[in-house]
Design a protein around this motif. Structure first.
Motif, PDB file in Angstrom:
ATOM      1  N   ARG C  24      19.924  -3.684 -21.510  1.00  0.00           N
ATOM      2  CA  ARG C  24      19.718  -2.523 -20.553  1.00  0.00           C
ATOM      3  C   ARG C  24      20.655  -3.248 -19.170  1.00  0.00           C
ATOM      4  N   GLY C  25      20.463  -4.664 -19.188  1.00  0.00           N
ATOM      5  CA  GLY C  25      21.119  -5.291 -18.154  1.00  0.00           C
ATOM      6  C   GLY C  25      22.578  -5.165 -18.222  1.00  0.00           C
ATOM      7  N   PHE C  26      22.908  -5.528 -19.561  1.00  0.00           N
ATOM      8  CA  PHE C  26      24.402  -5.374 -19.731  1.00  0.00           C
ATOM      9  C   PHE C  26      24.959  -3.981 -19.606  1.00  0.00           C
ATOM     10  N   ILE C  27      24.284  -3.071 -20.069  1.00  0.00           N
ATOM     11  CA  ILE C  27      24.662  -1.542 -19.623  1.00  0.00           C
ATOM     12  C   ILE C  27      24.991  -1.084 -18.413  1.00  0.00           C
ATOM     13  N   GLN C  28      23.801  -1.821 -17.462  1.00  0.00           N
ATOM     14  CA  GLN C  28      23.868  -1.403 -16.138  1.00  0.00           C
ATOM     15  C   GLN C  28      25.193  -2.156 -15.415  1.00  0.00           C
ATOM     16  N   GLN C  29      25.357  -3.599 -16.072  1.00  0.00           N
ATOM     17  CA  GLN C  29      26.591  -3.915 -15.376  1.00  0.00           C
ATOM     18  C   GLN C  29      27.594  -3.030 -15.610  1.00  0.00           C
ATOM     19  N   ILE C  30      27.888  -2.781 -16.939  1.00  0.00           N
ATOM     20  CA  ILE C  30      29.137  -1.851 -17.269  1.00  0.00           C
ATOM     21  C   ILE C  30      29.257  -0.636 -16.577  1.00  0.00           C
ATOM     22  N   ALA C  31      28.040   0.058 -16.330  1.00  0.00           N
ATOM     23  CA  ALA C  31      27.994   1.518 -16.230  1.00  0.00           C
ATOM     24  C   ALA C  31      28.354   1.442 -14.567  1.00  0.00           C
ATOM     25  N   GLN C  32      27.763   0.284 -13.914  1.00  0.00           N
ATOM     26  CA  GLN C  32      27.712   0.265 -12.557  1.00  0.00           C
ATOM     27  C   GLN C  32      29.331  -0.062 -12.116  1.00  0.00           C
ATOM     28  N   LYS C  33      29.824  -1.065 -12.825  1.00  0.00           N
ATOM     29  CA  LYS C  33      31.125  -1.507 -12.736  1.00  0.00           C
ATOM     30  C   LYS C  33      32.081   0.039 -12.858  1.00  0.00           C
ATOM     31  N   ALA C  34      31.722   0.571 -13.921  1.00  0.00           N
ATOM     32  CA  ALA C  34      32.535   1.858 -14.191  1.00  0.00           C
ATOM     33  C   ALA C  34      32.447   2.830 -13.075  1.00  0.00           C
ATOM     34  N   GLY C  35      31.457   2.853 -12.172  1.00  0.00           N
ATOM     35  CA  GLY C  35      31.521   3.873 -11.097  1.00  0.00           C
ATOM     36  C   GLY C  35      30.539   5.049 -11.400  1.00  0.00           C
ATOM     37  N   PHE C  36      29.549   4.775 -12.427  1.00  0.00           N
ATOM     38  CA  PHE C  36      28.557   5.899 -12.596  1.00  0.00           C
ATOM     39  C   PHE C  36      27.346   5.776 -11.627  1.00  0.00           C
ATOM     40  N   ASP C  37      26.866   6.772 -11.073  1.00  0.00           N
ATOM     41  CA  ASP C  37      25.734   6.834 -10.128  1.00  0.00           C
ATOM     42  C   ASP C  37      24.441   6.349 -10.398  1.00  0.00           C
ATOM     43  N   ALA C  38      23.727   5.844  -9.580  1.00  0.00           N
ATOM     44  CA  ALA C  38      22.124   5.426 -10.126  1.00  0.00           C
ATOM     45  C   ALA C  38      21.573   6.024 -11.002  1.00  0.00           C
ATOM     46  N   GLU C  39      21.351   7.493 -10.919  1.00  0.00           N
ATOM     47  CA  GLU C  39      20.858   8.500 -11.862  1.00  0.00           C
ATOM     48  C   GLU C  39      21.316   8.249 -13.187  1.00  0.00           C
ATOM     49  N   GLN C  40      22.836   8.247 -13.443  1.00  0.00           N
ATOM     50  CA  GLN C  40      23.351   8.253 -14.676  1.00  0.00           C
ATOM     51  C   GLN C  40      23.259   6.993 -15.267  1.00  0.00           C
ATOM     52  N   ILE C  41      23.340   5.849 -14.378  1.00  0.00           N
ATOM     53  CA  ILE C  41      23.068   4.520 -14.991  1.00  0.00           C
ATOM     54  C   ILE C  41      21.785   4.461 -15.716  1.00  0.00           C
ATOM     55  N   ASP C  42      20.670   5.017 -14.909  1.00  0.00           N
ATOM     56  CA  ASP C  42      19.288   5.098 -15.495  1.00  0.00           C
ATOM     57  C   ASP C  42      19.381   5.637 -16.785  1.00  0.00           C
ATOM     58  N   GLN C  43      19.973   7.104 -16.976  1.00  0.00           N
ATOM     59  CA  GLN C  43      20.161   7.831 -18.080  1.00  0.00           C
ATOM     60  C   GLN C  43      20.699   7.084 -19.175  1.00  0.00           C
ATOM     61  N   ILE C  44      21.866   6.232 -19.035  1.00  0.00           N
ATOM     62  CA  ILE C  44      22.630   5.765 -20.026  1.00  0.00           C
ATOM     63  C   ILE C  44      21.652   4.504 -20.487  1.00  0.00           C
ATOM     64  N   LYS C  45      21.158   3.764 -19.521  1.00  0.00           N
ATOM     65  CA  LYS C  45      20.384   2.710 -20.015  1.00  0.00           C
ATOM     66  C   LYS C  45      18.958   3.067 -20.979  1.00  0.00           C
ATOM     67  N   LEU C  46      18.568   4.152 -20.564  1.00  0.00           N
ATOM     68  CA  LEU C  46      17.190   4.594 -21.450  1.00  0.00           C
ATOM     69  C   LEU C  46      17.824   5.182 -22.951  1.00  0.00           C
ATOM     70  N   ALA C  47      19.015   5.812 -22.899  1.00  0.00           N
ATOM     71  CA  ALA C  47      19.517   6.286 -24.164  1.00  0.00           C
ATOM     72  C   ALA C  47      19.726   5.078 -25.050  1.00  0.00           C
ATOM     73  N   VAL C  48      20.405   3.986 -24.504  1.00  0.00           N
ATOM     74  CA  VAL C  48      20.517   3.114 -25.276  1.00  0.00           C
ATOM     75  C   VAL C  48      19.479   2.237 -25.753  1.00  0.00           C
ATOM     76  N   ASP C  49      18.597   2.008 -24.776  1.00  0.00           N
ATOM     77  CA  ASP C  49      17.236   1.541 -25.171  1.00  0.00           C
ATOM     78  C   ASP C  49      16.666   2.052 -26.515  1.00  0.00           C
ATOM     79  N   GLU C  50      16.717   3.427 -26.239  1.00  0.00           N
ATOM     80  CA  GLU C  50      15.932   4.427 -27.363  1.00  0.00           C
ATOM     81  C   GLU C  50      16.589   4.066 -28.680  1.00  0.00           C
ATOM     82  N   ALA C  51      18.195   4.191 -28.659  1.00  0.00           N
ATOM     83  CA  ALA C  51      18.963   3.863 -30.013  1.00  0.00           C
ATOM     84  C   ALA C  51      18.765   2.484 -30.433  1.00  0.00           C
TER      85      ALA C  51
END
Ligand SMILES: Nc1ncnc2c1ncn2[C@@H]1O[C@H](COP(=O)(O)OP(=O)(O)O)[C@@H](O)[C@H]1O
Ligand SMILES: Nc1ncnc2c1ncn2[C@@H]1O[C@H](COP(=O)(O)OP(=O)(O)O)[C@@H](O)[C@H]1O
Lengths: 117, 148, 148, 117
Positions: C24-51
């Protein structure tokens, strides 16, 4: 991801460059550009204020070595101020305190430029 | 659910300087979770940055289509990070000790990265197959009390 | 120094639940750097966690010696994360819509992960070679305005 | 890395479990253990206070579904309180508000146990 920013403020004869964020191989060109611009304008009295800089790698340190000769050859200097302990450690590891004047705060560096003795 | 053995993380990332901050973030995550203290984490991050910067700059000459491999091996005793590039390699025995005075006089910055890695880490080894790949092994012991 | 093309990050990590927070920390780094907003980052992290949780739980049955591969592809339009495990696979078309009432009555929790991924992401696809590998493709558009 | 912690406080008939950190497939066993212990002691009136929980995945939500039947069969309930907006969103996406009572704060949940009407 704090990125990197360099802000220039000219205070009389002295140019102060404020650094914030991280200074690594990616952000070094921005810092070099700001230094080069000051030097192009023949402003050789330079203080680099590190107040908001969180991180520096050897790429960042290299910039100082790349410019210091030219600056000193023109009766100027690059003085450093407001380094956080984390950033100071890196300069210290590489022996920079022997080559550059490092001050706790900008005023001390400024004073040194104004009354050199 | 996992025995006390070496944990391995592998990261492959394109050789772009803009990825250095992401790499530092990854290393921070792992070193923090592994229980290293703030100063050790700073040291490990900087050493890895230096090794990756060299891969980007010297091995790949800023060709961001090339890839860097990071292998992070975490055991009870130590954290080892292996940075691999697939560039031409070099001869580490031929490096001078850096001399910042000389460097400054020649207005030719450089030569600080490897010195810094060695100062920051407990062990630094190069494993180079010329023309094929360069591997930098960076090791930090868990109870390191190295003074600089 | 890099053209506007797809950036690729690959991470290989052992299939241990304790690595989920690092992922989740890795994904956070990349998604944040890529400019996604806080809510989108939360969503991406959770989806990756689930997978990844599914890979650990269902594909590998908590055998932490097995590895999960993450490939993160970042382009101008979207962030795509491909989670690969080398387990037996399953038939996604046979999954029921989750019914939390029924689940609770049967005291058999589960079936929420894939539903959650689909709700959180703009596209979720499974690419399964039975007995060999399972790939979950999770896509988030940059300007997603999906409502839930 | 904040980890996960569950702290149990019994307030009269009602057992309150305070969660902090993240609740994912790794930390779920700790939470299950705490719930199971309360239930083993026949304490079926349970409030889970999420005040310091930063993150939950479906593994965490599954715990609630795994225990709720048994608790309700014994005239108890699991009520939820103090969810941060980020954590609430996950419960909401999966339709939990239809199945569980979710309160802004612990006192409201407590009151509902004491005067059910
Ligand atoms: N991964 C690498 N591939 C090829 N050459 C390298 C690599 N790493 C280091 N070198 C060589 O070693 C020299 C010293 O590296 P370093 O101490 O990091 O200083 P700098 O990068 O500033 O020159 C470099 O100038 C380069 O010639
Ligand atoms: N990577 C995988 N490998 C094998 N089976 C999987 C995988 N992912 C999901 N499944 C199957 O799909 C089902 C539904 O998954 P999910 O919706 O995440 O719910 P849960 O994991 O709680 O059962 C799982 O129970 C499992 O049978």
């Amino acid at each position: 991801m704090s990125g990197f920013k360099v802000t220039r403020v000219d205070k009389g004869d002295v140019t102060v460059l404020y650094l914030s964020g991280f200074l690594d191989a990616h952000t070094v060109p921005d810092f070099e550009k700001a230094l080069q611009e000051a030097i192009n304008e023949k402003r050789y009295k330079i203080i680099v204020n590190f107040k908001d800089l969180d991180y520096i790698s050897s790429a960042g340190l290299g910039v100082f070595m790349g410019f210091i000769e030219e600056v000193r050859a023109n009766d100027g200097d690059i003085k450093l101020s407001n380094l956080s302990p984390r950033v100071f450690k890196v300069f210290d590891l590489l022996g920079f305190p022997a080559l550059f004047e490092i001050f706790d705060d900008e005023e001390q560096a400024m004073e040194k430029f104004l009354k050199p003795e | 659910m996992q025995k006390n053995k070496t944990k391995i993380y592998r990261i492959q990332i394109s050789a772009a300087t803009e990825n250095l901050s992401i790499i530092r973030g990854f290393i921070q995550q792992i070193a923090q979770k592994a229980g290293f203290d703030a100063e050790q984490i700073d040291q490990i991050k900087l050493a890895v940055d230096e090794a990756c910067t060299n891969a980007i700059k010297h091995a790949y000459r800023f060709d961001a289509s090339k890839m860097i491999d990071l292998e992070i091996r975490l055991s009870d005793d130590q954290l080892e990070i292996v940075v691999t590039d697939y560039g031409p390699g070099f001869d580490p025995s031929k490096l001078d000790q850096p001399d910042i005075n000389k460097n400054a006089k020649k207005a030719k910055p450089g030569g600080l990265g490897i010195h810094l890695m060695k100062t920051l880490m407990d062990a630094v080894d190069f494993d180079i197959t010329p023309g094929q790949k360069t591997q930098v092994h960076l090791v930090k012991y868990r109870t390191a009390n190295k003074h600089h």
